[in-house]
Design a protein around this motif. Structure first.
Motif, PDB file in Angstrom:
ATOM      1  N   GLY A   1       0.917  -1.055   0.013  1.00  0.00           N
ATOM      2  CA  GLY A   1      -0.021   0.064  -0.076  1.00  0.00           C
ATOM      3  C   GLY A   1       0.869   1.284   0.082  1.00  0.00           C
ATOM      4  O   GLY A   1       0.269   2.356   0.260  1.00  0.00           O
ATOM      5  N   ALA A   2       2.147   1.099   0.043  1.00  0.00           N
ATOM      6  CA  ALA A   2       2.974   2.252  -0.106  1.00  0.00           C
ATOM      7  C   ALA A   2       3.124   2.688  -1.763  1.00  0.00           C
ATOM      8  O   ALA A   2       3.005   2.030  -2.612  1.00  0.00           O
ATOM      9  N   GLU A   3       3.685   4.059  -1.596  1.00  0.00           N
ATOM     10  CA  GLU A   3       3.881   4.754  -3.090  1.00  0.00           C
ATOM     11  C   GLU A   3       5.414   4.721  -2.917  1.00  0.00           C
ATOM     12  O   GLU A   3       6.096   5.246  -2.230  1.00  0.00           O
ATOM     13  N   TRP A   4       5.814   3.863  -4.071  1.00  0.00           N
ATOM     14  CA  TRP A   4       7.377   3.826  -4.362  1.00  0.00           C
ATOM     15  C   TRP A   4       7.819   4.916  -5.143  1.00  0.00           C
ATOM     16  O   TRP A   4       7.203   4.913  -6.396  1.00  0.00           O
ATOM     17  N   VAL A   5       9.026   5.636  -4.711  1.00  0.00           N
ATOM     18  CA  VAL A   5       9.501   6.831  -5.878  1.00  0.00           C
ATOM     19  C   VAL A   5      11.169   6.271  -5.694  1.00  0.00           C
ATOM     20  O   VAL A   5      11.606   5.729  -5.045  1.00  0.00           O
ATOM     21  N   ASP A   6      11.628   6.606  -7.279  1.00  0.00           N
ATOM     22  CA  ASP A   6      12.899   6.533  -7.360  1.00  0.00           C
ATOM     23  C   ASP A   6      13.945   7.606  -6.960  1.00  0.00           C
ATOM     24  O   ASP A   6      14.177   8.665  -8.074  1.00  0.00           O
ATOM     25  N   GLN A   7      14.247   8.046  -5.881  1.00  0.00           N
ATOM     26  CA  GLN A   7      14.928   9.118  -5.339  1.00  0.00           C
ATOM     27  C   GLN A   7      15.871   8.673  -4.468  1.00  0.00           C
ATOM     28  O   GLN A   7      15.768   7.776  -3.622  1.00  0.00           O
ATOM     29  N   GLU A   8      16.942   9.765  -4.260  1.00  0.00           N
ATOM     30  CA  GLU A   8      18.157   9.388  -3.316  1.00  0.00           C
ATOM     31  C   GLU A   8      17.377   9.263  -1.907  1.00  0.00           C
ATOM     32  O   GLU A   8      18.043   7.996  -1.360  1.00  0.00           O
ATOM     33  N   ALA A   9      16.770  10.079  -1.376  1.00  0.00           N
ATOM     34  CA  ALA A   9      16.173   9.988  -0.080  1.00  0.00           C
ATOM     35  C   ALA A   9      14.815  10.567  -0.123  1.00  0.00           C
ATOM     36  O   ALA A   9      14.714  11.503  -0.811  1.00  0.00           O
ATOM     37  N   VAL A  10      14.089   9.892   0.570  1.00  0.00           N
ATOM     38  CA  VAL A  10      12.412  10.468   0.622  1.00  0.00           C
ATOM     39  C   VAL A  10      11.953  10.613   2.116  1.00  0.00           C
ATOM     40  O   VAL A  10      12.422   9.552   2.923  1.00  0.00           O
ATOM     41  N   VAL A  11      11.467  11.593   2.380  1.00  0.00           N
ATOM     42  CA  VAL A  11      11.078  11.879   3.885  1.00  0.00           C
ATOM     43  C   VAL A  11       9.474  11.899   3.722  1.00  0.00           C
ATOM     44  O   VAL A  11       8.853  12.560   2.960  1.00  0.00           O
ATOM     45  N   ASP A  12       8.961  11.162   4.491  1.00  0.00           N
ATOM     46  CA  ASP A  12       7.308  11.167   4.425  1.00  0.00           C
ATOM     47  C   ASP A  12       6.871  10.940   6.104  1.00  0.00           C
ATOM     48  O   ASP A  12       7.176  10.164   6.788  1.00  0.00           O
ATOM     49  N   GLY A  13       6.790  12.077   6.660  1.00  0.00           N
ATOM     50  CA  GLY A  13       6.383  12.343   8.316  1.00  0.00           C
ATOM     51  C   GLY A  13       7.464  11.587   8.969  1.00  0.00           C
ATOM     52  O   GLY A  13       8.656  12.184   8.922  1.00  0.00           O
ATOM     53  N   ASN A  14       7.237  10.671   9.868  1.00  0.00           N
ATOM     54  CA  ASN A  14       8.363  10.504  10.657  1.00  0.00           C
ATOM     55  C   ASN A  14       9.381   9.444   9.982  1.00  0.00           C
ATOM     56  O   ASN A  14      10.286   8.537  10.554  1.00  0.00           O
ATOM     57  N   LEU A  15       9.362   9.093   8.833  1.00  0.00           N
ATOM     58  CA  LEU A  15       9.899   8.047   8.153  1.00  0.00           C
ATOM     59  C   LEU A  15      10.739   8.555   6.732  1.00  0.00           C
ATOM     60  O   LEU A  15      10.380   9.270   6.190  1.00  0.00           O
ATOM     61  N   VAL A  16      12.058   8.180   6.847  1.00  0.00           N
ATOM     62  CA  VAL A  16      13.158   8.603   5.766  1.00  0.00           C
ATOM     63  C   VAL A  16      13.789   7.429   5.333  1.00  0.00           C
ATOM     64  O   VAL A  16      13.897   6.452   6.065  1.00  0.00           O
ATOM     65  N   SER A  17      13.813   7.113   3.886  1.00  0.00           N
ATOM     66  CA  SER A  17      14.117   6.196   3.242  1.00  0.00           C
ATOM     67  C   SER A  17      15.189   6.552   2.182  1.00  0.00           C
ATOM     68  O   SER A  17      14.974   7.527   1.732  1.00  0.00           O
TER      69      SER A  17
END
Length: 191
Positions: free
Chosen positions: A144-160
């Motif tokens: 159910g997540a939106e996957w994006v192709d970026q170096e770093a993604v911040v969504d609320g309290n989550l960084v990936s």
């Protein structure tokens, strides 16, 4: 990054054998340099062995076993990747509950490469936006997540982040998120 910007922040690094060395050691170094206290938490006692790109690498001491660790003792969580590590953690009920507690409490979580496999098992990614190693795209979308192709993604309290090459961008966003969330939690009177 300010040298003491994460002063008194206690960060758990959840790993087991087979985590990608650079995905733990470089973010840990950045956290420590920013003033955080980092602890390796593992279902395994003693030492954990790293995967160093193409072969087994060095070992790191476990600071606290998963059975001894309590999410309430930590302010943030780091989930390194490597293929073996998160694949093992995601079938460990204690590890999944540990990660779930951070997500449920709104504490910041940082993950890189294959690390989101453990996040998927929490059932808490629906509607979240994140990145990972490209082979996890379908797994994340199925969760159910939106996957994006970026170096770093911040969504609320989550960084990936996607991969070792992205670690400089990941570290910058991780420190920024941890500082921001730490300040917010202090202002709100939460630990």
């Amino acid at each position: 990054m300010a040298a003491a910007s994460l002063g008194r922040m206690n960060v758990a690094i959840l790993v087991t054998d087979g985590f990608e060395q650079v995905e733990m050691s470089e973010p840990r170094k950045a956290l420590n340099e920013a003033g955080a206290k980092t602890s390796i938490v593992s279902p395994k006692e003693g030492r954990v062995r790293v995967w160093n790109f193409t072969d087994w690498g060095e070992e790191f001491p476990v600071d606290m076993t998963l059975s001894e660790a309590h999410p309430g003792e930590f302010d943030a969580l780091l989930l390194p990747g490597g293929v073996i590590n998160p694949d093992t953690l995601r079938i460990n009920e204690g590890a999944v509950h540990f990660v779930q507690a951070f997500l449920d409490s709104g504490k910041p979580v940082a993950t890189i490469c294959h690390g989101p496999w453990t996040l998927i098992e929490t059932g808490r990614l629906r509607g979240r936006r994140l990145t990972s190693w490209p082979s996890l795209q379908t797994d994340l979308e199925n969760a159910g997540a939106e996957w994006v192709d970026q170096e770093a993604v911040v969504d609320g309290n989550l960084v990936s982040s996607r991969k070792p090459d992205d670690i400089p961008a990941f570290n910058k966003e991780m420190i920024s998120l941890f500082v921001r969330e730490g300040a917010r939690r202090t202002k709100d009177g939460r630990s």
